[in-house]
Design an enzyme around this catalytic site. Structure first.
Site, short mmCIF file in Angstrom:
data_model
loop_
_atom_site.label_atom_id
_atom_site.label_comp_id
_atom_site.label_asym_id
_atom_site.label_seq_id
_atom_site.Cartn_x
_atom_site.Cartn_y
_atom_site.Cartn_z
N CYS A 47 -79.00 156.46 30.77
CA CYS A 47 -80.31 155.83 30.18
C CYS A 47 -81.14 157.00 30.82
CB CYS A 47 -80.58 155.00 29.63
SG CYS A 47 -80.92 153.23 31.00
N GLN A 48 -82.57 156.56 30.08
CA GLN A 48 -83.62 157.42 31.51
C GLN A 48 -84.13 157.18 32.68
OE1 GLN A 48 -84.70 160.31 29.82
NE2 GLN A 48 -86.70 160.66 31.32
#
Length: 109
Positions: free
Chosen positions: A64-65
């Site tokens: 994810c980020q």
């Protein structure tokens, strides 16, 4: 699942057939993502599990980020019977900090 650093992830990607699963929102994904990544936002992962069945025995690198949402995704995938699940520590942010290659724009799905 196992937490791995971006550098170990690259080693694994070079050495085995690994599927990259990006659980960020499509807008984030379009800004930058790992090449050939599949984008399935965390919010719709549960309902998309069936479409990921074909990867159940393959190594899955989840990102994810920052590495927070991917932990939830890894737990969900492991619970669903996926065997080789890896969480990218620090997410795409860490990947970019290491100056590893990224792609911009839409996927070729």
């Amino acid at each position: 699942y196992e937490n791995i650093s971006p550098l170990i992830a690259v080693t694994k990607m070079n050495g085995e057939n690994i599927v990259v699963l990006d659980v960020r929102d499509p807008q984030e994904f379009q800004k930058s993502h790992i090449e050939n990544a599949i984008n399935v936002p965390l919010g719709s992962l549960q309902e998309k599990l069936a479409s990921l069945e074909k990867y159940k025995k393959q190594a899955l690198l989840v990102n994810c980020q920052t590495g927070a949402r991917s932990v939830s995704a890894c737990k969900m995938l492991t619970k669903a019977g996926f065997e080789n699940v890896y969480n990218l520590l620090g997410g795409i942010q860490s990947w970019e900090d290491y100056k590893l290659p990224i792609k911009n724009g839409k996927t070729k799905d």
